[in-house]
Design a protein around this motif. Structure first.
Motif, PDB file in Angstrom:
ATOM      1  N   VAL A   1       0.832  -1.207   0.000  1.00  0.00           N
ATOM      2  CA  VAL A   1       0.000   0.000   0.000  1.00  0.00           C
ATOM      3  C   VAL A   1       0.865   1.255   0.000  1.00  0.00           C
ATOM      4  N   ARG A   2       2.024   1.191   0.646  1.00  0.00           N
ATOM      5  CA  ARG A   2       2.895   2.360   0.701  1.00  0.00           C
ATOM      6  C   ARG A   2       3.333   2.803  -0.693  1.00  0.00           C
ATOM      7  N   ARG A   3       3.581   1.834  -1.586  1.00  0.00           N
ATOM      8  CA  ARG A   3       3.970   2.193  -2.966  1.00  0.00           C
ATOM      9  C   ARG A   3       2.817   2.901  -3.674  1.00  0.00           C
ATOM     10  N   TRP A   4       1.605   2.391  -3.457  1.00  0.00           N
ATOM     11  CA  TRP A   4       0.439   3.017  -4.060  1.00  0.00           C
ATOM     12  C   TRP A   4       0.280   4.451  -3.558  1.00  0.00           C
ATOM     13  N   LEU A   5       0.448   4.638  -2.260  1.00  0.00           N
ATOM     14  CA  LEU A   5       0.295   5.979  -1.689  1.00  0.00           C
ATOM     15  C   LEU A   5       1.390   6.923  -2.179  1.00  0.00           C
ATOM     16  N   SER A   6       2.596   6.394  -2.382  1.00  0.00           N
ATOM     17  CA  SER A   6       3.677   7.213  -2.953  1.00  0.00           C
ATOM     18  C   SER A   6       3.320   7.642  -4.371  1.00  0.00           C
ATOM     19  N   PHE A   7       2.756   6.716  -5.132  1.00  0.00           N
ATOM     20  CA  PHE A   7       2.320   6.997  -6.507  1.00  0.00           C
ATOM     21  C   PHE A   7       1.263   8.115  -6.495  1.00  0.00           C
ATOM     22  N   ILE A   8       0.315   8.009  -5.574  1.00  0.00           N
ATOM     23  CA  ILE A   8      -0.747   9.023  -5.473  1.00  0.00           C
ATOM     24  C   ILE A   8      -0.168  10.377  -5.092  1.00  0.00           C
ATOM     25  N   ALA A   9       0.751  10.378  -4.121  1.00  0.00           N
ATOM     26  CA  ALA A   9       1.362  11.637  -3.684  1.00  0.00           C
ATOM     27  C   ALA A   9       2.122  12.306  -4.828  1.00  0.00           C
ATOM     28  N   PHE A  10       2.813  11.487  -5.634  1.00  0.00           N
ATOM     29  CA  PHE A  10       3.549  12.045  -6.775  1.00  0.00           C
ATOM     30  C   PHE A  10       2.581  12.663  -7.787  1.00  0.00           C
ATOM     31  N   CYS A  11       1.526  11.926  -8.104  1.00  0.00           N
ATOM     32  CA  CYS A  11       0.574  12.423  -9.105  1.00  0.00           C
ATOM     33  C   CYS A  11      -0.162  13.680  -8.621  1.00  0.00           C
ATOM     34  N   ARG A  12      -0.426  13.779  -7.335  1.00  0.00           N
ATOM     35  CA  ARG A  12      -1.098  14.977  -6.817  1.00  0.00           C
ATOM     36  C   ARG A  12      -0.221  16.217  -7.000  1.00  0.00           C
ATOM     37  N   LYS A  13       1.094  16.009  -6.982  1.00  0.00           N
ATOM     38  CA  LYS A  13       1.993  17.150  -7.128  1.00  0.00           C
ATOM     39  C   LYS A  13       2.299  17.459  -8.588  1.00  0.00           C
ATOM     40  N   TRP A  14       2.499  16.404  -9.410  1.00  0.00           N
ATOM     41  CA  TRP A  14       3.030  16.619 -10.751  1.00  0.00           C
ATOM     42  C   TRP A  14       2.067  16.287 -11.880  1.00  0.00           C
ATOM     43  N   ALA A  15       1.129  15.393 -11.637  1.00  0.00           N
ATOM     44  CA  ALA A  15       0.306  14.902 -12.759  1.00  0.00           C
ATOM     45  C   ALA A  15      -1.107  15.466 -12.689  1.00  0.00           C
ATOM     46  N   SER A  16      -1.952  15.009 -13.610  1.00  0.00           N
ATOM     47  CA  SER A  16      -3.323  15.534 -13.714  1.00  0.00           C
ATOM     48  C   SER A  16      -4.293  14.663 -12.928  1.00  0.00           C
ATOM     49  N   ASN A  17      -5.507  15.182 -12.746  1.00  0.00           N
ATOM     50  CA  ASN A  17      -6.536  14.447 -12.020  1.00  0.00           C
ATOM     51  C   ASN A  17      -6.982  13.199 -12.763  1.00  0.00           C
ATOM     52  N   VAL A  18      -6.838  13.205 -14.080  1.00  0.00           N
ATOM     53  CA  VAL A  18      -7.235  12.028 -14.875  1.00  0.00           C
ATOM     54  C   VAL A  18      -6.417  10.816 -14.466  1.00  0.00           C
ATOM     55  N   HIS A  19      -5.098  11.032 -14.320  1.00  0.00           N
ATOM     56  CA  HIS A  19      -4.228   9.927 -13.904  1.00  0.00           C
ATOM     57  C   HIS A  19      -4.589   9.448 -12.502  1.00  0.00           C
ATOM     58  N   LEU A  20      -4.865  10.407 -11.620  1.00  0.00           N
ATOM     59  CA  LEU A  20      -5.187  10.028 -10.245  1.00  0.00           C
ATOM     60  C   LEU A  20      -6.470   9.221 -10.173  1.00  0.00           C
ATOM     61  N   GLY A  21      -7.455   9.573 -10.958  1.00  0.00           N
ATOM     62  CA  GLY A  21      -8.703   8.825 -10.960  1.00  0.00           C
ATOM     63  C   GLY A  21      -8.473   7.362 -11.318  1.00  0.00           C
ATOM     64  N   LYS A  22      -7.633   7.114 -12.334  1.00  0.00           N
ATOM     65  CA  LYS A  22      -7.320   5.731 -12.736  1.00  0.00           C
ATOM     66  C   LYS A  22      -6.552   4.991 -11.644  1.00  0.00           C
ATOM     67  N   ILE A  23      -5.629   5.716 -10.978  1.00  0.00           N
ATOM     68  CA  ILE A  23      -4.835   5.086  -9.916  1.00  0.00           C
ATOM     69  C   ILE A  23      -5.733   4.679  -8.764  1.00  0.00           C
ATOM     70  N   PHE A  24      -6.631   5.573  -8.360  1.00  0.00           N
ATOM     71  CA  PHE A  24      -7.535   5.237  -7.259  1.00  0.00           C
ATOM     72  C   PHE A  24      -8.431   4.057  -7.631  1.00  0.00           C
ATOM     73  N   SER A  25      -8.874   3.998  -8.873  1.00  0.00           N
ATOM     74  CA  SER A  25      -9.712   2.864  -9.304  1.00  0.00           C
ATOM     75  C   SER A  25      -8.957   1.557  -9.178  1.00  0.00           C
ATOM     76  N   SER A  26      -7.700   1.546  -9.631  1.00  0.00           N
ATOM     77  CA  SER A  26      -6.877   0.328  -9.521  1.00  0.00           C
ATOM     78  C   SER A  26      -6.603  -0.021  -8.075  1.00  0.00           C
ATOM     79  N   LEU A  27      -6.288   0.993  -7.296  1.00  0.00           N
ATOM     80  CA  LEU A  27      -5.979   0.759  -5.878  1.00  0.00           C
ATOM     81  C   LEU A  27      -7.163   0.139  -5.151  1.00  0.00           C
TER      82      LEU A  27
END
Length: 608
Positions: free
Chosen positions: A107-133
């Motif tokens: 889970v820590r890797r997933w949360l790191s991925f989310i934290a990175f996307c919140r800073k650098w990427a778009s909401n579209v990517h985050l939506g897909k990540i949360f769905s997979s998570l």
């Protein structure tokens, strides 16, 4: 694999060229980035993949992004972000995605991925990540809450957040935290709509179809959640948590009143209810807002009145619900108020009086847990109230005679108050307690005697400790005894103690290492004594301690009176005595040490 890695490095070239052209990085720095990229790419393309390699790769790329951001700020260059940062971000996302799929349970890797996307990427990517998570970890309510909060706070989509909460409740229909956060979300949504309505009214704008029903604006959806959740989770603690949330919103007064009334009606015999009601007296003003006190003295008086009201509720509570849990709540409140900082001596005095009165009432009824006796005694001791602290500790040991922690608190109070009954206190403790649990008391006694400067008495205590404690419990006492002997009587005293204990097993490796260290600290360090200590240590720990054998070898090689010719003999003895993995560890350390010696010798002989 080499072709794939070469292709990945070539894919980096456009962004690296832009970094060099814009002057953000020098040519030498670009070359260093390429070398590091090759190394990292090789690691994540191997057959046997390691999680740490992916972490290093991502961390390096993130550090590079941060450095680019700092260089841009320093130079003032803000162009070509799509050609420089975007490829790096996409590459990091790709690596994160690979790592998350391979190690789905991390889970820590997933949360790191989310934290990175919140800073650098778009909401579209985050939506897909949360769905997979959530597909992989639907059994974790906290992740559902995290996803819903992101929908509400980052995407401003209350409908999506609501749908996530509803989905989560299908998986966790009895999770209090989910209901609490869902309840909070609906109140936040209602507050947001109310503020929007006020802004529209101020601007005299016609909102038309955007106007919401009055029920939604007053928090009716939150009330429905409250009703549904309390039909499933019927506990006072849960209602209190919802009431605490509702009190954060001024428009939800009716809802607050409803929850409060239900709490008092349905959980009148629950200590949590009484505790909450009593603590509410602290936030209710005794006077109207315009007549609130302004001077320090008047404020202290107002606080005192509130505390009195709270204590009155607690007094009623312990009569209505005379249980240990209720008295525990009462005592916790009293101790919290006593520890609260105040410049008013009168307020502090009253708090102490209330605390002691409540304590003695609970003690007479035998309705306090041992922990609170210890907490109160330590609290009073901390505030230099020695008499009261000792009284509480005495009361505690009378009820909990078999508790070593309770006796420890009493002895600490006796030591601090410099009581003449110290010796008697220790003797009483050893009468009631089993020898195998008395180690903390023996150590406290020895330390007290040493601090008091009573050498003969301290030595007698140490000897009594060692022979009074069973087996392994005496090991730390032997180390303390040896240390004390060296501090108080020097090397000769320590050696005498060592000889007196050398057949009194069990020992620890540190016991022998301390004696070796004491010998080394002498001006005339004798190799004969060092050999004696090493040999005795190896009799006890020669089968599993490879470091001890290596230290013995080094001593023979490096000491002025050592015998280097004994190296081989010690090595073969070690190989025969060591067992299991210790043999391989010893061989590796020995080979490394030998290689180091050859390197040093070669440098010494070099004409350069």
């Amino acid at each position: 694999m080499a072709e794939v890695i070469q292709e990945r490095v070539e894919d980096r070239l456009p962004e690296l060229q832009q970094l060099e052209r814009t002057g953000l990085f020098s040519h030498a720095e670009i070359k260093a980035i390429i070398r590091k990229a090759l190394e990292l790419d090789y690691r994540i393309q191997r057959r046997s993949l390691l999680k740490d390699d992916f972490i290093r790769y991502v961390q390096y790329e993130i550090n590079l992004l941060d450095l680019i951001e700092k260089r841009r700020a320093r130079v003032g260059y803000t162009f070509k972000k799509d050609e420089i940062e975007d490829p790096i971000i996409h590459r990091i996302q790709s690596v994160f995605r690979r790592a998350s799929i391979k190690w789905k349970d991390d889970v820590r890797r997933w949360l790191s991925f989310i934290a990175f996307c919140r800073k650098w990427a778009s909401n579209v990517h985050l939506g897909k990540i949360f769905s997979s998570l959530l597909a992989f970890h639907s059994n974790k309510p906290g992740l559902w809450i995290l996803a819903a909060k992101w929908e509400l706070e980052d995407r401003f989509s209350s409908e999506s957040a609501r749908q996530l909460f509803l989905r989560a409740l299908r998986f966790h229909p009895r999770c209090p935290k989910l209901y609490e956060e869902y309840f909070r979300m609906e109140l936040m949504h209602a507050e947001k709509l109310r503020k929007e309505k006020q802004e529209f009214e101020k601007a005299n704008m016609d909102v038309g179809n955007l106007e919401h029903a009055e029920e939604i604006l007053t928090g009716e959806l939150a009330r429905i959640i409250y009703k549904n959740s309390t039909s499933v989770i019927k506990s006072a603690k849960f209602r209190v948590s919802l009431l605490s949330v509702a009190r954060l919103f001024n428009f939800a007064k009716d809802l607050q009143r409803e929850i409060y009334n239900d709490l008092k009606a349905l959980h009148a015999d629950d200590p949590v209810t009484w505790d909450y009601v009593a603590r509410q007296e602290l936030v209710i003003e005794s006077q109207p807002v315009e007549e609130l006190p302004t001077t320090k003295q008047a404020k202290a008086k107002e606080v005192g009145c509130r505390e009195e009201r709270s204590c009155a509720v607690y007094e009623e509570a312990v009569k209505t619900v005379p249980t240990e849990a209720m008295w525990k709540c009462y005592m916790n409140f009293c101790m919290e108020r006593f520890t609260k900082k105040t410049s008013s001596r009168l307020l502090r005095k009253k708090s102490l009086e209330r605390t002691m009165v409540a304590f003695w009432k609970a003690h007479e009824l035998k309705l306090l847990p041992e922990l609170q006796y210890r907490q109160l005694s330590k609290l009073l001791l901390h505030h230099q109230l020695l008499k009261e602290s000792l009284e509480v500790a005495d009361a505690g040991v009378k009820l909990f005679k078999k508790s070593v922690e309770m006796w420890q608190v009493k002895l600490e109070a006796l030591i601090t108050s410099e009581s003449h009954e110290m010796f008697k206190g220790f003797e009483q403790a050893f009468e009631y307690l089993k020898p195998q649990i008395c180690l903390p008391l023996w150590l406290t006694w020895a330390q007290w005697s040493e601090d008091a400067g009573k050498q003969e008495e301290t030595e007698a205590i140490y000897k009594r400790d060692i022979f009074g404690l069973p087996g392994a419990d005496s090991v730390p006492v032997k180390e303390m005894y040896l240390n004390w002997a060296y501090r108080s009587g020097g090397y000769k005293k320590a050696r005498d103690v060592f000889k007196s204990l050398q057949e009194n097993r069990p020992f620890s490796v540190d016991f022998f290492r301390k004696m070796i260290q004491f010998e080394k600290e002498q001006e005339s360090c004798k190799m004969e004594n060092l050999r004696e200590y090493y040999e005795r240590a190896l009799r006890e720990f020669g089968t599993n301690d490879s470091d001890l054998w290596m230290d013995y070898i080094k001593e023979e090689l490096n000491h002025p009176l050592g015998r280097p010719e004994n190296w081989g003999q010690i090595y073969w003895r070690a190989m025969k005595m060591l067992q299991g993995e210790s043999v391989e560890q010893f061989m590796a350390k020995h080979a490394l040490y030998q290689a180091g010696r050859f390197v040093k010798r070669g440098r010494a002989q070099s004409p350069l």
